[in-house]
Design a protein around this motif. Structure first.
Motif, PDB file in Angstrom:
ATOM      1  N   GLY A 361       0.780  -1.235   0.000  1.00 23.24           N
ATOM      2  CA  GLY A 361       0.000   0.000   0.000  1.00 23.24           C
ATOM      3  C   GLY A 361       0.806   1.276   0.000  1.00 23.24           C
ATOM      4  O   GLY A 361       0.275   2.352   0.275  1.00 23.24           O
ATOM      5  N   GLY A 362       2.103   1.209  -0.315  1.00 25.88           N
ATOM      6  CA  GLY A 362       2.917   2.416  -0.354  1.00 25.88           C
ATOM      7  C   GLY A 362       3.342   2.927   1.004  1.00 25.88           C
ATOM      8  O   GLY A 362       3.780   4.079   1.119  1.00 25.88           O
ATOM      9  N   ALA A 363       3.234   2.111   2.053  1.00 26.16           N
ATOM     10  CA  ALA A 363       3.657   2.543   3.389  1.00 26.16           C
ATOM     11  C   ALA A 363       5.165   2.730   3.425  1.00 26.16           C
ATOM     12  O   ALA A 363       5.913   2.043   2.732  1.00 26.16           O
ATOM     13  N   ARG A 364       5.622   3.661   4.245  1.00 27.07           N
ATOM     14  CA  ARG A 364       7.055   3.893   4.432  1.00 27.07           C
ATOM     15  C   ARG A 364       7.403   3.601   5.885  1.00 27.07           C
ATOM     16  O   ARG A 364       6.875   4.252   6.793  1.00 27.07           O
ATOM     17  N   LEU A 365       8.262   2.618   6.094  1.00 30.35           N
ATOM     18  CA  LEU A 365       8.679   2.236   7.434  1.00 30.35           C
ATOM     19  C   LEU A 365      10.002   2.910   7.750  1.00 30.35           C
ATOM     20  O   LEU A 365      11.035   2.591   7.150  1.00 30.35           O
ATOM     21  N   VAL A 366       9.955   3.888   8.655  1.00 31.92           N
ATOM     22  CA  VAL A 366      11.134   4.642   9.043  1.00 31.92           C
ATOM     23  C   VAL A 366      11.516   4.242  10.460  1.00 31.92           C
ATOM     24  O   VAL A 366      10.652   4.133  11.328  1.00 31.92           O
ATOM     25  N   GLY A 367      12.791   4.019  10.696  1.00 29.58           N
ATOM     26  CA  GLY A 367      13.235   3.620  12.023  1.00 29.58           C
ATOM     27  C   GLY A 367      13.555   2.146  12.081  1.00 29.58           C
ATOM     28  O   GLY A 367      13.561   1.427  11.067  1.00 29.58           O
ATOM     29  N   SER A 368      13.794   1.679  13.296  1.00 32.35           N
ATOM     30  CA  SER A 368      14.272   0.307  13.489  1.00 32.35           C
ATOM     31  C   SER A 368      13.221  -0.640  14.057  1.00 32.35           C
ATOM     32  O   SER A 368      13.504  -1.821  14.228  1.00 32.35           O
ATOM     33  N   ALA A 369      12.015  -0.165  14.349  1.00 37.08           N
ATOM     34  CA  ALA A 369      11.021  -1.018  14.998  1.00 37.08           C
ATOM     35  C   ALA A 369      10.551  -2.159  14.109  1.00 37.08           C
ATOM     36  O   ALA A 369      10.033  -3.162  14.604  1.00 37.08           O
ATOM     37  N   SER A 370      10.727  -2.022  12.796  1.00 37.66           N
ATOM     38  CA  SER A 370      10.279  -3.071  11.872  1.00 37.66           C
ATOM     39  C   SER A 370      11.391  -4.027  11.478  1.00 37.66           C
ATOM     40  O   SER A 370      11.199  -4.871  10.597  1.00 37.66           O
ATOM     41  N   ALA A 393       5.287  -8.898  14.437  1.00 38.17           N
ATOM     42  CA  ALA A 393       6.637  -8.857  15.000  1.00 38.17           C
ATOM     43  C   ALA A 393       7.069  -7.406  15.166  1.00 38.17           C
ATOM     44  O   ALA A 393       6.936  -6.602  14.242  1.00 38.17           O
ATOM     45  N   ILE A 394       7.607  -7.092  16.340  1.00 42.16           N
ATOM     46  CA  ILE A 394       8.034  -5.728  16.657  1.00 42.16           C
ATOM     47  C   ILE A 394       9.403  -5.805  17.321  1.00 42.16           C
ATOM     48  O   ILE A 394       9.616  -6.648  18.194  1.00 42.16           O
ATOM     49  N   GLY A 395      10.324  -4.939  16.928  1.00 47.20           N
ATOM     50  CA  GLY A 395      11.604  -4.899  17.618  1.00 47.20           C
ATOM     51  C   GLY A 395      12.754  -4.510  16.707  1.00 47.20           C
ATOM     52  O   GLY A 395      12.731  -4.746  15.498  1.00 47.20           O
ATOM     53  N   GLU A 396      13.773  -3.913  17.316  1.00 51.81           N
ATOM     54  CA  GLU A 396      15.002  -3.564  16.616  1.00 51.81           C
ATOM     55  C   GLU A 396      15.955  -4.748  16.641  1.00 51.81           C
ATOM     56  O   GLU A 396      16.007  -5.502  17.616  1.00 51.81           O
ATOM     57  N   LEU A 397      16.719  -4.893  15.576  1.00 46.47           N
ATOM     58  CA  LEU A 397      17.664  -6.001  15.462  1.00 46.47           C
ATOM     59  C   LEU A 397      19.076  -5.467  15.569  1.00 46.47           C
ATOM     60  O   LEU A 397      19.481  -4.587  14.798  1.00 46.47           O
ATOM     61  N   GLY A 398      19.833  -5.988  16.553  1.00 44.15           N
ATOM     62  CA  GLY A 398      21.216  -5.580  16.724  1.00 44.15           C
ATOM     63  C   GLY A 398      22.157  -6.354  15.817  1.00 44.15           C
ATOM     64  O   GLY A 398      21.787  -7.370  15.219  1.00 44.15           O
ATOM     65  N   LEU A 399      23.406  -5.912  15.723  1.00 42.79           N
ATOM     66  CA  LEU A 399      24.367  -6.545  14.830  1.00 42.79           C
ATOM     67  C   LEU A 399      24.764  -7.939  15.280  1.00 42.79           C
ATOM     68  O   LEU A 399      25.242  -8.746  14.476  1.00 42.79           O
ATOM     69  N   SER A 400      24.572  -8.250  16.541  1.00 34.35           N
ATOM     70  CA  SER A 400      24.876  -9.599  17.028  1.00 34.35           C
ATOM     71  C   SER A 400      23.645 -10.497  17.017  1.00 34.35           C
ATOM     72  O   SER A 400      23.695 -11.620  17.517  1.00 34.35           O
ATOM     73  N   GLY A 401      22.534 -10.003  16.460  1.00 31.62           N
ATOM     74  CA  GLY A 401      21.334 -10.812  16.352  1.00 31.62           C
ATOM     75  C   GLY A 401      20.359 -10.651  17.496  1.00 31.62           C
ATOM     76  O   GLY A 401      19.293 -11.283  17.488  1.00 31.62           O
ATOM     77  N   GLU A 402      20.697  -9.817  18.492  1.00 27.38           N
ATOM     78  CA  GLU A 402      19.796  -9.643  19.633  1.00 27.38           C
ATOM     79  C   GLU A 402      18.641  -8.717  19.260  1.00 27.38           C
ATOM     80  O   GLU A 402      18.784  -7.831  18.415  1.00 27.38           O
ATOM     81  N   LEU A 403      17.489  -8.944  19.896  1.00 27.82           N
ATOM     82  CA  LEU A 403      16.320  -8.090  19.704  1.00 27.82           C
ATOM     83  C   LEU A 403      16.292  -7.029  20.789  1.00 27.82           C
ATOM     84  O   LEU A 403      16.449  -7.345  21.978  1.00 27.82           O
ATOM     85  N   ARG A 404      16.095  -5.784  20.386  1.00 23.78           N
ATOM     86  CA  ARG A 404      16.098  -4.667  21.314  1.00 23.78           C
ATOM     87  C   ARG A 404      14.724  -4.014  21.345  1.00 23.78           C
ATOM     88  O   ARG A 404      14.026  -3.955  20.342  1.00 23.78           O
ATOM     89  N   ARG A 405      14.370  -3.518  22.511  1.00 30.78           N
ATOM     90  CA  ARG A 405      13.070  -2.894  22.685  1.00 30.78           C
ATOM     91  C   ARG A 405      13.034  -1.538  21.990  1.00 30.78           C
ATOM     92  O   ARG A 405      14.061  -0.882  21.810  1.00 30.78           O
ATOM     93  N   VAL A 406      11.833  -1.126  21.605  1.00 28.96           N
ATOM     94  CA  VAL A 406      11.625   0.127  20.884  1.00 28.96           C
ATOM     95  C   VAL A 406      10.626   0.986  21.657  1.00 28.96           C
ATOM     96  O   VAL A 406       9.886   0.477  22.508  1.00 28.96           O
ATOM     97  N   PRO A 407      10.581   2.284  21.389  1.00 23.11           N
ATOM     98  CA  PRO A 407       9.629   3.147  22.108  1.00 23.11           C
ATOM     99  C   PRO A 407       8.184   2.767  21.814  1.00 23.11           C
ATOM    100  O   PRO A 407       7.866   2.219  20.753  1.00 23.11           O
ATOM    101  N   ASP A 408       7.313   3.061  22.764  1.00 20.13           N
ATOM    102  CA  ASP A 408       5.861   2.859  22.622  1.00 20.13           C
ATOM    103  C   ASP A 408       5.502   1.404  22.342  1.00 20.13           C
ATOM    104  O   ASP A 408       4.534   1.118  21.629  1.00 20.13           O
TER     105      ASP A 408
END
Length: 468
Positions: A361-370, A393-408
């Protein structure tokens, strides 16, 4: 001996940004525009009539100022009221900027028509179209009303005359760059003209308690065209944006003296006009999401509003020496990082595969939460195994493969549960909560600490590496 009078040195000013220099140059030293520097008015030149000072009013204690005169009223467009902080404030000056063709005129004609339907007199001034063109658009969108007055003018004096004659509660100027003052130097849209025209219109709005909406053009980089003082003169600065291949339009507040600046209004633009969307999630989700491999849903934040968006991935084997990496709606550099993490820490080999990642649908995902949703969609496409229609699925992905929490995160999870999802993969709150499962409004929320854990939870751990 007679005292010599020093002759003032001529000044030259850039018509694009207002930069001044003592001598003429072919290129502006501030904005780097060619051919925009011209001689400015002499210091002793007579001042323009529009520069005359406002009528002086006696100062009174703040408690004696009538608050009723400044209470916001509904514009008739709920999403715009949401961004403005409650509605149109009498005497407010609002600047709405956006790219050509995004729908600024259509939106403001709808606002003017809705205001007129409340038996409130409204004046729409167009400087870019003829009155007949605006009437045709009003016929198409159902905006014709006896309390909506229309005039096609480009002269400031004539515009102020229409305001004096009609005495409206709401005035729309489309656009401020097309209006010019006869006794001010410069071409319409130039720095001097825009500054003086805007100052006169804002002063009129304050003195007569009229809500005034100015339409503004934007430059190539998306900023408001004209002098920076234009944004300082007005009370609210709104940006109207949207992709040309998408019907979704967003209104964001950049400056707002009457409300928050982190709200977003959503609109659906079609041939029949523009309609406010209270729940835009349906525009970004496919009816078959989760039932085919390579799809995963995430929750993005547009201002303070959570909106679900679907990520799709396609992984195809190739014999090319350099496999293709193509993205649409997501950050290409983040996708490259996610591919490296999948290969290094999840065993998903993609060196001989083309990878295509896109949003619906033309959505733009900005940031790391996706990040997690992108990684799972790629793993799902590689393994040719669907995640399930009710997984988010929600969360930031670190370079070592860990999942990091995101705001809100709490607000994102609650929105997914409201829309009927049954499983949410989120980062662990603490190291000791990895693997913890809880229920939020009927949705199972599983906290994971590493990408491998998420793949294992969804049955993709071994399949993706085997297929790759």
């Amino acid at each position: 001996m007679a005292k010599s009078t020093a002759r003032p040195r001529p000044a030259f000013r850039c018509s694009e940004c207002g930069w001044e220099t003592a001598k003429w140059v072919g290129r502006c030293g501030e904005c780097q525009a060619w051919g925009s520097v011209a001689e400015a008015a002499a210091p002793g030149a007579p001042r323009s009539r529009v520069e005359a000072g406002p009528v002086t009013r006696a100062a009174v204690p703040i408690g004696q100022v009538p608050a009723e005169e400044s209470r916001a009223r509904d514009s008739g467009v709920a999403e715009l009221d949401r961004v403005l902080g409650g509605g149109l404030v009498p005497g407010a000056a609002i600047l709405l900027a956006g790219e050509p063709g995004v729908g600024k005129s259509t939106l403001l004609l709808e606002v003017a028509a809705q205001t007129a339907r409340t038996r409130t007199r409204t004046l729409y001034i167009t400087g870019e179209e003829s009155a007949a063109q605006v009437r045709l658009r009003a016929d198409r969108t159902g905006g014709v009303h006896e309390e909506l007055y229309l005039a096609a003018e480009t002269d400031l004096g004539a515009v102020l005359g229409h305001i004096e004659a009609v005495r409206p509660t709401l005035v729309v100027i489309d656009s401020v760059q097309t209006i010019s003052a006869a006794d001010v130097e410069g071409v319409p849209g130039g720095v001097s003209q825009v500054k003086e025209v805007a100052a006169a219109l804002v002063r009129t709005a304050k003195l007569r308690n009229i809500t005034t909406v100015l339409v503004g053009h934007v430059t190539k980089d998306g900023s408001v065209a004209g002098p920076r003082v234009l944004e300082h003169l007005v009370d609210v600065v709104l940006h109207f944006e949207g992709e040309r291949n998408s019907r979704l339009r967003l209104v964001r507040a950049v400056k707002n003296r009457y409300g928050p600046v982190d709200e977003v209004g959503c609109f659906d633009l079609s041939s029949d006009g523009i309609v406010a969307i209270a729940d835009p999630t349906g525009l970004f989700l496919d009816a078959h999401h989760g039932t085919i491999p390579g799809t995963c849903v995430s929750v993005a934040m547009e201002g303070r509003r959570p909106m679900l968006a679907e990520v799709q991935a396609l992984v195809a084997e190739t014999g090319a020496e350099r496999p293709r990496r193509t993205t649409s709606g997501v950050d290409g550099s983040r996708v490259a990082m996610i591919l490296a993490v999948l290969q290094q820490h999840a065993g998903v080999r993609l060196t001989s595969h083309d990878v295509f990642v896109s949003t619906v649908g033309g959505a733009r995902l900005v940031g790391s939460a996706s990040d997690t949703a992108v990684a799972l969609s790629i793993a799902s496409a590689t393994a040719q195994r669907a995640l399930g229609q009710q997984t988010v699925a929600i969360g930031e992905l670190g370079l070592s493969g860990e999942l990091r929490r995101v705001p809100d995160l709490t607000q994102r999870v609650a929105e997914a549960a409201r829309l009927g999802f049954r499983l949410a993969v989120v980062p662990a709150e603490r190291p000791d909560t990895k693997g913890r499962s809880r229920t939020v409004e009927g949705m199972r929320v599983v906290e994971v600490g590493h990408l491998r854990d998420a793949l294992r939870l969804l049955g993709l751990a071994g399949r993706a590496s085997e297929v790759a």
